[in-house]
Design a protein around this motif. Structure first.
Motif, PDB file in Angstrom:
ATOM      1  N   ARG A 203      59.694  43.317  18.810  1.00 28.27           N
ATOM      2  CA  ARG A 203      59.272  42.583  20.013  1.00 28.27           C
ATOM      3  C   ARG A 203      58.777  41.176  19.710  1.00 28.27           C
ATOM      4  NH1 ARG A 203      54.971  43.882  24.931  1.00 28.27           N
ATOM      5  NH2 ARG A 203      55.047  41.751  25.709  1.00 28.27           N
ATOM      6  N   PHE A 204      57.932  41.009  18.699  1.00 27.12           N
ATOM      7  CA  PHE A 204      57.214  39.741  18.541  1.00 27.12           C
ATOM      8  C   PHE A 204      57.788  38.826  17.468  1.00 27.12           C
ATOM      9  CE2 PHE A 204      53.940  42.608  20.328  1.00 27.12           C
ATOM     10  CZ  PHE A 204      53.700  41.913  21.501  1.00 27.12           C
ATOM     11  N   TYR A 205      58.698  39.317  16.599  1.00 23.76           N
ATOM     12  CA  TYR A 205      59.266  38.410  15.604  1.00 23.76           C
ATOM     13  C   TYR A 205      60.153  37.374  16.303  1.00 23.76           C
ATOM     14  CZ  TYR A 205      61.609  36.554  11.532  1.00 23.76           C
ATOM     15  OH  TYR A 205      62.088  35.695  10.576  1.00 23.76           O
ATOM     16  N   LYS A 206      59.858  36.114  16.083  1.00 23.38           N
ATOM     17  CA  LYS A 206      60.565  34.988  16.705  1.00 23.38           C
ATOM     18  C   LYS A 206      60.447  34.991  18.230  1.00 23.38           C
ATOM     19  CE  LYS A 206      62.647  33.439  12.871  1.00 23.38           C
ATOM     20  NZ  LYS A 206      62.381  32.123  12.254  1.00 23.38           N
ATOM     21  N   SER A 207      59.410  35.638  18.765  1.00 26.85           N
ATOM     22  CA  SER A 207      59.224  35.686  20.224  1.00 26.85           C
ATOM     23  C   SER A 207      57.756  35.472  20.561  1.00 26.85           C
ATOM     24  CB  SER A 207      59.652  37.046  20.791  1.00 26.85           C
ATOM     25  OG  SER A 207      61.030  37.246  20.665  1.00 26.85           O
ATOM     26  N   PRO A 208      57.445  34.676  21.599  1.00 30.71           N
ATOM     27  CA  PRO A 208      56.058  34.548  22.061  1.00 30.71           C
ATOM     28  C   PRO A 208      55.611  35.840  22.744  1.00 30.71           C
ATOM     29  CG  PRO A 208      57.543  33.350  23.509  1.00 30.71           C
ATOM     30  CD  PRO A 208      58.366  33.811  22.351  1.00 30.71           C
ATOM     31  N   THR A 209      54.319  35.967  22.989  1.00 38.64           N
ATOM     32  CA  THR A 209      53.736  37.197  23.518  1.00 38.64           C
ATOM     33  C   THR A 209      54.369  37.641  24.823  1.00 38.64           C
ATOM     34  OG1 THR A 209      51.626  36.635  22.469  1.00 38.64           O
ATOM     35  CG2 THR A 209      51.582  38.287  24.226  1.00 38.64           C
ATOM     36  N   GLY A 214      61.888  39.668  24.274  1.00 34.21           N
ATOM     37  CA  GLY A 214      61.204  40.453  23.255  1.00 34.21           C
ATOM     38  C   GLY A 214      60.680  41.757  23.824  1.00 34.21           C
ATOM     39  N   ARG A 215      60.177  41.697  25.051  1.00 30.16           N
ATOM     40  CA  ARG A 215      59.658  42.890  25.714  1.00 30.16           C
ATOM     41  C   ARG A 215      60.782  43.919  25.903  1.00 30.16           C
ATOM     42  NH1 ARG A 215      57.574  40.631  30.494  1.00 30.16           N
ATOM     43  NH2 ARG A 215      55.676  40.034  29.408  1.00 30.16           N
TER      44      ARG A 215
END
Length: 621
Positions: A203-209, A214-215
């Motif tokens: 979900r979070f690798y190379k992705s903002p929260t 990513g979600r």
């Protein structure tokens, strides 16, 4: 010495509570270690916060596995480390309680995206099903049995007649740590924590929260049906997958990092993660060789040959060297066999057992259909699911730019098919790696998110999510109550743990110093008496000379009783008095697979008559 899983456990719910505290302690240990190694890098990368437990497992395994192999005050070490983890866990628990304000929690929940709530429900349900008692057939066959033997003898067991014991590794020592403190759920909670680790990577690798993509890809991982099998199990397979997946991401990070210290740490930790995963289960040798070779030569490119060799050699000496020395001392065999065979040394039945391991499949469908579709309703937990279709939307240009990464992944798949099992869970690693690359590719070609293909696959993922969610609810209903009270645990175990109902009937019916052999695969885990394994019988039963060797072993062990299902047996000439007859049933966790009733008996075994009392004539028919 204590025999039988029940004799090691605290009464519910304390067994589950201890497991939770141990896990929190391990997470706290990993968190401290990461902050010590690279605090700035840790703070900058949210996905690293999900790797605390994996880091804790890495360091813990490096410490306790060599000690377990050579029996260097193992029980004292386990109690000392466990006590430290409990202290850290209680502190961490207090911190989390202090930080959580109910009003704040409800405020955040109201503002949370609906998909975020679904993800939280999945994580909660996986946690609940992991808190159930040990009922998985493989876990009761040898993963828990080896942990019990390790505690009883103060060292990792030496297996002569117990074939599956030879497949065990550092994961069973961690199960022993949980049992040492009265907890059976520690192993399955490690599986759950590893799922959280993998979810955090995807979900979070190379992705903002708050990234929607990513979600969604986080949900793809959580809805893979094979997790229904892996999470509520003490079979240590998911956390080495978490380790190899973290190593894969670290290799990607090495390509982008310009900080020499961080790059060296990424290399050293990746090599260590891959080596530890190999000590957990031999099948991870493929990850070690392919990813390890990739990262080794990638680090050599930086023209730091001496440092690369030094880091690799240090990791080898700390992690693999003790294992190889132990195998040479215990099982002999050539250096090549020690490294590249799951069963080093010479023993009767070896080739047939290896053939069984390589040919095993949990689906009647051919690969790759078996990754996508179950061959029955009861086989839903054997597939990876519709997520395996997502990489087809990756643009050709992205694949060409990252051809080495795809070459590594597809090399893994081809070699695994040629030399390993075709079961879906053995392809979970490349599935995760492909999902990570697919997410990165879509972020670079964001118009793909609106393509008809992606939208269709998205709908399939949501449909699969509903099916897995229902299955999780069934699992919670069937398993989790067993962690609330002793009576509920006995009911859950009798219904879902194969062999539990049988062994509960013979408890206190035999002298305490009895030594038994049973056709039940769960004997080493559930028998309240000292026991000898019987799984060798399936692999030598057609050869008299080989049978005699194992029967002589049984004679030397001075076995006193046999526990067999009713029916004709080659051991009939060896029986003394029939001590007990009873009815029992097969048991499993899958509601689509019915339990079958059968009768069994307990008889005295005149072991002094072995092997001549055995009916060898039937082998020749």
């Amino acid at each position: 010495m204590k025999y039988g899983l029940d004799n090691y456990l605290l009464d519910p719910p304390f067994s589950a509570l201890v497991a939770i505290i141990l896990l929190l302690g391990l997470e706290s240990f990993g968190r401290f270690s990461q902050r010590f190694l690279w605090e700035e890098y840790y703070i900058e990368n949210r996905w690293l916060r999900y790797q605390n437990t994996v880091f804790g497992l890495l360091l813990l395994s490096i410490i306790i596995y060599p000690i377990a192999l050579f029996g260097i005050y193992l029980n004292y070490v386990l109690y000392s480390i466990g006590t430290l983890l409990i202290i850290l866990g209680l502190i961490r628990f207090g911190q989390k309680i202090y930080l959580i304000q109910f009003s704040e929690f409800t405020r955040i929940l109201k503002k949370t995206n609906i998909l975020e709530i679904v993800i939280l429900i999945f994580l909660l349900f996986y946690a609940l099903v992991a808190l159930g008692p040990v009922t998985n057939a493989d876990s009761l066959h040898y993963h828990i049995g080896i942990a019990i033997e390790t505690l009883n003898f103060g060292h990792f067991p030496i297996c002569q007649e117990w074939f599956h014991c030879r497949l065990a590794g550092s994961g069973e020592v961690l199960n022993a740590l949980g049992l040492a403190f009265g907890s059976e759920q520690f192993g399955s909670l490690l599986q759950f924590a590893s799922l959280v680790s993998i979810y955090g990577l995807v979900r979070f690798y190379k992705s903002p929260t708050n990234d929607k993509l990513g979600r969604f890809f986080g949900l793809v991982i959580l809805t893979s049906p094979v997790l229904l099998f892996l999470v509520p199990s003490s079979k240590p397979q998911l956390y080495p997958i978490g380790m190899t997946s973290l190593a894969f991401v670290f290799i990607l990070e090495m390509e982008d990092s310009r900080n020499k210290k961080v790059r060296d740490l990424l290399f050293g930790i990746s090599i260590s993660l891959l080596m530890i995963s190999f000590t957990v289960k031999f099948s991870f040798i493929l990850s070690l060789l392919i990813l390890g070779g990739w990262i080794f030569f990638a680090h050599l490119k930086n023209k730091i040959i001496t440092k690369t060799i030094y880091i690799s050699a240090t990791a080898f000496l700390l992690i693999l060297f003790p294992l190889f020395v132990w195998k040479i001392l215990i099982y002999s065999g050539s250096i090549f066999e020690i490294i590249f065979s799951p069963l080093p040394g010479v023993f009767y039945g070896k080739e047939k057992f290896l053939g069984f391991l390589r040919s095993y499949s949990d689906s009647s469908f051919a690969w790759p259909i078996s990754l996508l579709l179950p061959n029955s309703l009861g086989g839903i937990s054997t597939i990876l699911g519709v997520g395996i279709l997502l990489p087809i939307i990756t643009k050709k240009e992205f694949i060409l730019r990252n051809q080495l990464k795809y070459f590594v992944i597809f090399s893994f798949i081809i070699i695994a098919l040629l030399f390993g099992q075709s079961s879906s869970r053995f392809f979970l690693e490349p599935f995760i790696w492909l999902i990570i690359l697919t997410k990165i590719s879509i972020k670079q070609e964001y118009q793909l998110i609106n393509s008809n293909t992606f939208l269709a696959l998205k709908m399939l993922v949501f449909m699969q999510a509903g099916l897995v969610l229902v299955s999780l609810m069934v699992g919670i209903y069937a398993l989790t109550p067993g962690s609330f009270s002793l009576s509920l645990r006995e009911r859950v175990m009798s219904k879902t743990a194969n062999g539990y109902h049988l062994f509960s009937q013979i408890k206190d019916r035999l002298p305490r110093d009895s030594k038994v052999v049973s056709s039940s695969l769960a004997t080493k885990s559930l028998s309240p008496y000292r026991s000898v394994a019987f799984d060798w019988n399936s692999y030598v039963s057609d050869d008299e000379s080989q049978m005699r060797d194992y029967l002589d072993f049984m004679k030397k062990e001075n076995l006193t009783h046999v526990i067999f299902s009713d029916g004709k047996s080659n051991f009939e000439g060896c029986y003394g008095k029939i001590v007990y007859r009873g009815k029992t049933h097969s048991a499993n966790r899958n509601p689509f697979n019915p339990n079958v009733e059968y009768t069994f008996f307990v008889a005295e075994l005149r072991s002094e008559l072995l092997p001549d009392c055995y009916d060898f004539l039937s082998l020749k028919k």
